[in-house]
Structure formats: structure tokens, C-alpha cells
Design an enzyme around this catalytic site. Structure first.
Site, PDB file in Angstrom:
ATOM      1  N   ASP A  73     -68.068  34.609  22.395  1.00  8.18           N
ATOM      2  CA  ASP A  73     -69.420  34.805  20.746  1.00  8.18           C
ATOM      3  C   ASP A  73     -70.197  33.482  21.328  1.00  8.18           C
ATOM      4  OD1 ASP A  73     -69.269  36.742  19.080  1.00  8.18           O
ATOM      5  OD2 ASP A  73     -66.944  36.018  18.428  1.00  8.18           O
TER       6      ASP A  73
HETATM    7  C1  BGC Z   1     -65.471  30.846  17.577  1.00  9.96           C
HETATM    8  C2  BGC Z   1     -65.395  31.982  17.949  1.00  9.96           C
HETATM    9  C3  BGC Z   1     -65.811  33.363  16.762  1.00  9.96           C
HETATM   10  C4  BGC Z   1     -67.048  32.709  16.375  1.00  9.96           C
HETATM   11  C5  BGC Z   1     -67.576  33.751  15.259  1.00  9.96           C
HETATM   12  C6  BGC Z   1     -67.308  30.388  16.758  1.00  9.96           C
HETATM   13  O1  BGC Z   1     -66.771  29.386  15.726  1.00  9.96           O
HETATM   14  O2  BGC Z   1     -65.378  29.565  18.378  1.00  9.96           O
HETATM   15  O3  BGC Z   1     -63.676  32.247  18.521  1.00  9.96           O
HETATM   16  O4  BGC Z   1     -65.251  34.364  17.465  1.00  9.96           O
HETATM   17  O5  BGC Z   1     -66.543  31.890  15.894  1.00  9.96           O
HETATM   18  O6  BGC Z   1     -66.476  33.742  14.181  1.00  9.96           O
HETATM   19  C1  NOJ Z   2     -62.641  35.373  17.928  1.00 14.44           C
HETATM   20  C2  NOJ Z   2     -63.806  36.822  17.916  1.00 14.44           C
HETATM   21  O1  NOJ Z   2     -62.783  37.223  16.717  1.00 14.44           O
HETATM   22  C3  NOJ Z   2     -63.798  37.691  19.005  1.00 14.44           C
HETATM   23  O2  NOJ Z   2     -65.021  38.698  17.806  1.00 14.44           O
HETATM   24  C4  NOJ Z   2     -64.008  36.542  19.828  1.00 14.44           C
HETATM   25  O3  NOJ Z   2     -64.439  37.755  21.129  1.00 14.44           O
HETATM   26  C5  NOJ Z   2     -63.540  35.675  20.268  1.00 14.44           C
HETATM   27  N1  NOJ Z   2     -63.206  35.005  19.563  1.00 14.44           N
HETATM   28  C6  NOJ Z   2     -64.161  35.122  21.230  1.00 14.44           C
HETATM   29  O4  NOJ Z   2     -65.295  34.483  21.214  1.00 14.44           O
END
Ligand code: BGC
Ligand code: NOJ
Length: 814
Positions: free
Chosen positions: A487
Site C-alpha cells: 500500500d
Molecule cells: C500502512 C500500510 C497500510 C496502509 C493502508 C499505511 O500507512 O503502512 O501497512 O496497508 O496504511 O491502511
Molecule cells: C496492511 C494492509 O492491510 C494490506 O492490505 C497491505 O497489503 C499491507 N499493509 C502492505 O502495505
């Protein structure tokens, strides 16, 4: 250093001191009513949706960290001294403190001045309530005159509004009290048909429902004035902060034990039966009173507890393994399976790090969660798949998240995460392999929940696949959209405005940046879809999917390979991400793990080579790092990944979720030693002796362990709600132990460490119990199977055709 121990017999983790490095929590409830509870009774409860139906209030990021919960106070009415048997909030020096986190319950007990108090907190199956079963014992040689106080702080339902809209909320709180039961009915007078209640099995000597009356001005929960004075005030909340508090006087003879039960619940009335009498404003309680009465009876409570225990025994019994490694056994047999249920229920919405208001159920997350969960409650998995598919868009794309209560796609977050659609194929394939229920593919499912748009689930899967074909970039690789699995790799974001969301800001047209990760995922999903199509008699379609898959594999070989490892992406300038050519972020884990897992580069040595690179550049004793070198500054063209200080989260943290991809890839190249070694590095049970460094719970996975660039290398964060749970379960059970669900039966293909003499397992699969014994006769991974003493060809055991319900399978590895 440890803060407790595993009690595997009882399926519990026992915490022996309350001041754990972080709150160590558990989940209560696994159907519709849920609670989060810490080892000092902190936490909150909600019905279905942590944002829209919050029952009790909790304040995140508090000081101390964990504050607000299911607090009981005991007061010695002779000395006037009062304390909390769960340590918080008064934090007395308790004797014999223990917190036993078990399967759906938490038992917190302690002794203070020879008064023992144990509270069993749990949610009975099929009920929308939680029980606090308090057992008091007087170990003194004289009588004890105690007052018992129970307390909860009600949330005004919408947790987001509750935490922000004070100008309104301080005026709307309403309660009723009848027969000692406190009914919280804020907004019941208007559009809500639900209320909460807090009941007590004993005669209630006094109560409070207004927070200020209990706590007193300028005080907090550690020193509530009414408790200190020994007398609740029978306050009625009008606005401000409604709470529930009971006072029960308990006279205990020496050696006497007494039980008091508190029940906190949620109840809905039908709209035409809201009030009693109908033209009044009084809550109709006739519908809920029988439920309350039932659970104030200790016999019924004991029976409900036993049935919860039986439920979990049954679920865990679906797969039990006996390997030479205690940590493998404990995680597979108990905790990893248990965590999978929590991730399935919560997705990433409500933990001590997810506030319950930020996120609903994620499309990619929930589909992946199915991999670890589908065998436990397949009917619920089926429902989840159909709910997820109904948030898919006609383009094949998908809402990134949806709210569990409304089941509607979340417009604030929107779509265009270009990996999302493929996870639906992966989730459905896992469901089909487990259950053999092909009827799900014919279920009519709408797009974007629009009535009239229904098409078969199979059509949804086809659109998922097509979505990528419609969005290929300059190299023929999939366009990344807002982000893929990572993400934080936001290649179209280009945000230079503080506070702007990396997740929802898009400043580029998205026609250039491509993802090698999605290419790997496309290969995996495409093969699954081809298998499914073939079995539906659609040979031509199956063939065309495989043609596209082969094309994509070629494209990866040509444009997705960096010489020693797979590239990660191309950015909006068409420059490589995750290449030797980069000054930072030269190698990423995702593509090494996922391409190997999907079978890309198995024949030509690319996969094996990329895994060597992982071992050389990314593996640490605490797990495999997401990328190296860490980004030392913010890159406009990369986005959130470079917003984190080096070593944390997606910027070179050990993001546990994708460690199992590498484990699976290692099994695919036949390296069981390495696969299991990686498994052990992040196995929470194996890390228990370093709990002071790891800091999170030793019984569940955390999302992240700080990478080697971080000053706190080895410290875990964001426990419980992470795709790590499902993926590790899947990696260890289906790929390392190799007990793999397949369309035509149970495949047995272990890739275990060389020095394991073998292992045993019991697996219930499509209503048949398979007793497996694997013995090592050589160092390799070739398996010869005997089913009920008869040698069979290949490595798949077909379901018995003669109605047998027990099957013995012996596998010999050479
Ligand atoms: C985090 C991710 C997460 C994303 C969406 C980001 O701040 O680092 O791990 O998937 O937010 O909520
Ligand atoms: C947490 C999110 O819930 C997931 O969808 C994502 O793939 C990982 N972070 C990596 O960014």
C-alpha cells in the site's frame, strides 16, 4: 526474558505479571458480538462493526497505554482500601496475578490481602452478550466485608462520532434502570432500535450511570470517588457520559467462595415493538429479559463456557500436527489457527493498533484471510466471498474496503488498487479446493451492490482476470494503479502536501507505472482460473487464460528480471524500482517471494537465484526485511514507503506478511531447511524467550518486526490483525508440511527439514478424517504414498468412494 508461559494442554497463554511490555490482548466472541480484552482487563466491545456499533468506550494512545475497560473494583469496607483484581486501573501490588488468554475467553485472577478474585470473561456462542464471571474467595481467618463494583463506560454507538462530536454528544446520553439492570439507550428515542444493558446476578445495593458521579471531578478511573467513599450514588445519566456501575455488598466468611455474574449485552427490538407501553418512550424489555435471566444463572454460564470450549476444540481438531518442533505444533494446533479466526472476523479493523474507525474489511486482506480460515467455518467463508464479490465494480476492479455492517463499498477509500481483483480468484480457489462446493460459482452476485447487475460469481472471476489485461503498461506488465499489495508503493501519488493521504491521492494518469508483483499474482490467479474453467468444461477459456499467463511469464523474464532477482516495479518515469541500478531500494522481497510462489522462474533457475539473493541481502535473524537498502529520504515518485524512517513498516521493516511467500517459494525449489528456518525466525512462540525485545504477544503474529536499519531491530508492532496469520498457516501446513487441499483430493507433498525424521498429522477434509504418518527414508522431497496400506500412484489422496470416514495415509520421503 518472558512474561508468562504456554499452557498447551489448556490451549492457553498464561501471563504471570501484569506489566507486559505492551498490553497483551485476546478477542472475545467470534460471530457477531466482539470484545477486545487486554491482560489487565482493558479494551472494548462492539456488535458486528467496531465503528458503527461500538458498545463501550476506549481511548486509544492513552497514558498509560491501555486505559478503559471491563474494570471491577473490590473494596474492603472495614479498612476502606480498594483495588482492582485485574491490576488496572488501581495498579496495586497483587499476589499471584495471572491472566490466562484462551480460546475465546480471558481469565484474570489475583489475590490481594488474602482475598482471591478470578474473573472469567467470555462471549457465549450464538449470543450478543459477554459474561464476567467473578469468583471471590476469602482466605482470611476472619470475615471479610467487601463491596464489589463493576464498571463500563458506554460508547454512543458510532465510535468516530463519539470521539469527535462533543457539542451534540454531551446532551444525548440516556439510560433506564430496572431491577438493577442498567439499560443504555442513547438515540433509541429516534432512529436506533438497539440498546445495551449491564446486569448483575446479585442484589444491587447501589448503581451509577453518570460518569462524573462515579469518578468525581478531576479524578480518573484509578481513584473513583464513589468507590473510595464506598457508596455509589444511584445517579441517572442525562447527557454527558453514560456509564454502568453496580455495587454489590459481599460478606464472606473465612474460606467462603462466592460467585457474582455480570452480563453486558446488545439487543435489537423490531421497530414496531420498540416501546412498552407502545405509546411511551420506555424501552421494551420483554424481548431481552429472558436472555438476561438465562445468563445470570451460574449453571447456564458454566454450560455456555463448556460449549464455547467444545466449539474451539472442534475447530482446532480439523488439523492437528505432531512434528519434532514444539513451536510448529503449538502455532499450527492452537494459536495460528485461532489468530486466523480473528483476522477473518476483524480483517484489519479493530485491535489495539487499529482503532476500529479507520478501516472496514479490506478486499485484498479478506480474500487472503480465507487461505488460513476456510477449513474452519466454510459456510461463513462462502458468505464472505459473496459479500466481497458484491463490492466488485463492473470493470472487474473492486472497492478497496467495505463496512461489515452495511456491506457497502467504502467511497472514501474508493478503488484502483490494481492487485485487488486477483485476490478474489485466489480466495475462491482456496474455498473450492477445501469444500468441493462448485455451486458457489453459479451464485448470482451484483456489482457494486446494484440490484439488477447480478452475474455469476464465475463471471466476476473472469472480470477480475480481464481487469489486468485491460490495464497493461509500456512493458506489457500490469499497471499498478494506486498501489499493489504494498500500500505504500504509491507510484502515481506524487504528493508534496503535508497530511494528504497517500492511499487516496493520485496526481498521475497511471499510464506508465507498472508492477512486477501484480504480474506474479496474475500468473498465480490465471493458473487457478484456468483450472477452474477446465473443471467447468470451458476448455477454450482455460486455454486462453494459460496463454495469457505464459505471455506474462515471458514479460517478467524480459522486463521483470534484474540479473540476480526480480525487479519490483517501474515508476511513473519508466525507471526501475528494486534494481541494482537504484541507489536505494535495490531489492524487494515481494517479487522474490511471489514469483517463486506462483511458479515463475522455477524451470530456468530464476526463482532459485532470486531466493539466494533474499538469503544474502534480506534475511536477518528476526525475519526477512521488505527491501534494502532502506530509503533514507522521501522520494516524491515512490510515496509512503519512503515516508517511514528506515527499518520500520514498508521501509525495510520485516513485514511478516510476505515472509511466508518466501517460505513457499523455498518449498517450490525444494529447500525445506530454509523454508522452516524462515518460518521459525518469525514464529512468535519461538521468539517467546526474547519477549522483552519482541514486546508484542508471543502467541500471535505481529504485522511488523523492526528491520536491521531500525534502532529497535527485533521489536514487533501491530499484533493480531495481519495477513501474516493466514499466510503463515498456509505456508507451514500446506507447503512445508505439505498437507495441501486440491480440487481432486488431499495432496501430500511435504518439504520439511532434512533432519526431521518425519511427522504425524490428522486432517479432517470434506468430512473424512485422514491420519497421516510421514517418514523420512532419504534426504529428498519425493513422497511415496500408501493409503490404508495400499500403495497409490502420485501424491494426491482421492476422497474415498465407499463412504469410509477414516483413512490412514503413510508417506515415505526419499
Ligand atoms: C500502512 C500500510 C497500510 C496502509 C493502508 C499505511 O500507512 O503502512 O501497512 O496497508 O496504511 O491502511
Ligand atoms: C496492511 C494492509 O492491510 C494490506 O492490505 C497491505 O497489503 C499491507 N499493509 C502492505 O502495505
Amino acid at each position: 526474558m518472558k512474561f508468562g508461559y504456554f499452557d498447551d494442554e489448556k490451549l492457553e497463554y498464561v501471563i504471570t505479571r501484569p506489566d507486559t511490555p505492551l498490553p497483551w490482548i485476546n478477542y472475545l466472541g467470534c460471530q457477531a458480538y466482539f470484545g477486545i480484552i487486554s491482560n489487565t482487563a482493558g479494551g472494548y466491545s462492539f456488535y458486528r462493526d467496531a465503528r458503527l456499533r461500538r458498545i463501550t468506550r476506549y481511548r486509544y494512545n492513552n497514558v498509560p497505554h491501555d486505559f478503559g475497560g471491563r474494570y471491577i473494583y473490590l473494596r474492603d469496607d472495614e479498612s476502606g482500601e480498594f483495588w482492582s483484581p485485574s491490576w488496572q486501573p488501581t495498579r496495586h501490588d497483587l499476589e499471584d496475578y495471572t491472566c490466562r488468554h484462551g480460546m475465546g475467553y480471558t481469565l484474570i485472577g489475583s489475590r490481594y490481602k488474602r482475598i482471591a478474585a478470578h474473573t472469567n470473561y467470555f462471549v457465549p456462542m450464538d449470543e450478543n452478550l459477554e459474561i464476567w464471571q467473578l469468583t471471590l474467595t476469602n482466605h482470611r481467618s476472619e470475615r471479610a466485608s467487601l463491596s464489589v463494583f463493576s464498571t463500563v463506560e458506554f460508547c454512543l454507538w458510532d465510535a468516530q462520532d463519539d470521539a469527535t462530536n462533543f457539542q451534540r454528544n454531551f446532551s444525548i446520553g440516556q439510560v433506564e434502570i430496572e431491577d438493577g439492570v442498567i439499560y443504555h439507550k442513547t438515540e433509541y428515542r429516534e432512529r436506533r432500535d438497539h440498546f445495551a444493558y449491564f446486569a448483575c446476578s446479585d442484589k444491587v445495593d447501589a448503581f451509577d450511570t453518570q460518569r462524573e458521579a462515579l469518578v468525581g471531578p478531576y479524578r480518573s478511573w484509578d481513584k473513583p470517588r464513589a468507590v473510595e467513599r464506598g457508596r455509589l450514588t444511584n445517579s441517572i445519566a442525562h447527557g454527558w457520559a453514560p456509564i454502568g456501575a453496580h455495587q454489590v455488598k459481599a460478606e464472606l466468611a473465612p474460606g467462603e467462595t462466592r460467585q457474582i455474574i455480570f452480563v453486558l449485552g446488545y439487543h435489537e427490538n423490531s421497530r414496531d415493538q420498540k416501546f412498552d407501553p407502545p405509546d411511551s418512550q420506555i424501552v421494551n424489555k420483554r424481548t431481552v429479559k429472558p436472555i438476561i435471566a438465562k445468563y445470570l444463572d451460574s449453571g447456564n454460564v458454566d454450560a455456555a463456557f463448556q460449549s464455547l470450549h467444545r466449539y474451539w476444540k472442534g475447530l482446532l481438531g480439523i488439523l492437528q500436527v505432531d512434528t519434532p518442533d514444539v513451536h510448529t505444533n503449538r502455532m499450527v494446533n492452537i494459536w495460528n489457527a485461532y489468530q486466523c479466526m480473528a483476522t477473518f472476523n476483524m480483517s484489519r479493523s479493530a485491535s489495539f493498533y487499529e482503532s476500529g474507525i479507520g478501516r472496514g474489511l479490506g478486499f485484498r486482506d479478506s480474500n487472503q484471510d480465507l487461505l488460513g480460515f476456510v477449513q474452519m467455518v466454510p459456510a461463513r467463508a462462502r458468505e464472505r466471498i459473496l459479500d466481497l464479490a458484491a463490492t466488485q465494480l463492473p470493470t472487474g476492479g473492486a472497492y478497496h474496503q467495505y463496512q461489515p455492517l452495511t456491506k457497502r463499498g467504502n467511497n472514501d477509500v474508493g478503488s484502483n488498487f490494481n492487485d485487488d481483483p486477483h485476490w478474489l480468484i485466489v480466495g475462491v480457489a482456496a474455498y473450492l479446493k477445501e469444500t468441493g462446493d462448485w455451486s458457489i460459482l453459479d451464485e448470482p452476485v451484483p456489482y457494486d451492490n446494484q440490484p439488477g447487475s447480478e452475474q455469476s460469481l464465475f463471471e466476476h472471476l473472469q472480470r477480475s482476470f480481464q481487469y489486468t489485461l485491460d490495464r497493461l503498461g509500456p512493458h506489457g506488465l500490469p499497471l499498478i494503479g494506486r498501489a499493489d499489495w504494498n500500500d505504500c508503493l504509491n507510484l502515481n501519488c506524487f504528493s508534496d502536501t503535508p497530511g494528504q493521504s497517500f492511499q487516496t491521492t493520485t496526481n498521475k494518469d497511471g499510464e506508465v507505472a507498472e508492477s512486477v508483483f501484480i504480474a506474479g499474482l496474475f500468473v498465480l490467479a490465471g493458473r487457478e482460473l484456468a483450472d477452474i474453467a477446465e473443471r467447468r468444461g470451458l476448455a477454450a477459456e482455460a486455454k486462453s487464460y494459460l496463454t495469457e499467463v505464459a505471455k506474462m511469464e515471458d514479460t517478467i523474464r524480459q522486463h521483470g528480471w534484474d540479473g540476480e532477482w526480480f525487479l519490483r516495479a517501474y515508476d511513473d518515469f519508466g525507471r526501475k524500482v528494486g534494481s541494482k541500478e537504484c541507489s536505494e531500494g535495490k531489492i524487494f522481497i515481494e517479487t522474490q517471494g511471489f514469483c517463486g510462489l506462483a511458479g515463475v522462474g522455477l524451470d530456468d533457475g530464476m526463482a532459485a537465484k532470486s531466493l539466494e539473493s533474499v538469503s544474502q541481502y534480506l534475511a536477518t535473524p528476526h525475519g526477512i526485511i521488505l527491501q534494502q537498502p532502506a530509503y533514507s529520504r522521501y522520494y516524491l515518485e515512490l510515496g509512503e514507503i519512503s515516508s517511514y524512517p528506515p527499518g520500520y513498516k514498508e521501509n525495510a521493516g520485516i513485514f511478516c506478511h510476505n515472509n511466508p511467500w518466501v517460505m513457499i517459494a523455498e518449498t517450490r525449489v525444494g529447500n525445506g531447511d530454509r523454508a522452516h528456518d524462515y518460518y521459525s525466525r518469525i514464529n512468535p512462540s519461538a521468539r517467546e524467550p526474547i519477549s522483552d525485545l519482541h514486546r508484542c504477544e508471543p502467541y500471535v503474529y505481529a504485522q511488523m518486526i523492526a528491520g536491521r536499519d531500525a534502532p529497535t531491530h527485533g521489536e514487533a508492532k501491530n499484533s493480531w490483525l495481519t495477513g501474516t496469520a493466514a499466510w503463515n498457516y498456509y505456508a507451514i501446513t500446506q507447503w512445508i508440511l505439505g498437507i495441501r487441499t486440491a480440487y481432486d483430493g488431499l495432496q501430500i507433498a511435504p518439504v520439511i527439514p532434512k533432519n526431521w525424521p518425519g511427522f504425524k498429522a490428522t486432517r479432517i477434509f470434506r468430512s473424512v478424517t485422514y491420519h497421516l504418518t510421514i517418514e523420512r527414508a532419504g534426504e529428498g522431497n519425493h513422497v511415496a504414498l500408501e493409503v490404508d496400506g495400499v500403495p497409490v500412484h502420485g501424491d494426491t489422496v482421492s476422497p474415498p468412494t465407499d463412504g469410509r470416514k477414516e483413512v490412514s495415509v503413510k508417506g515415505t520421503l526419499t
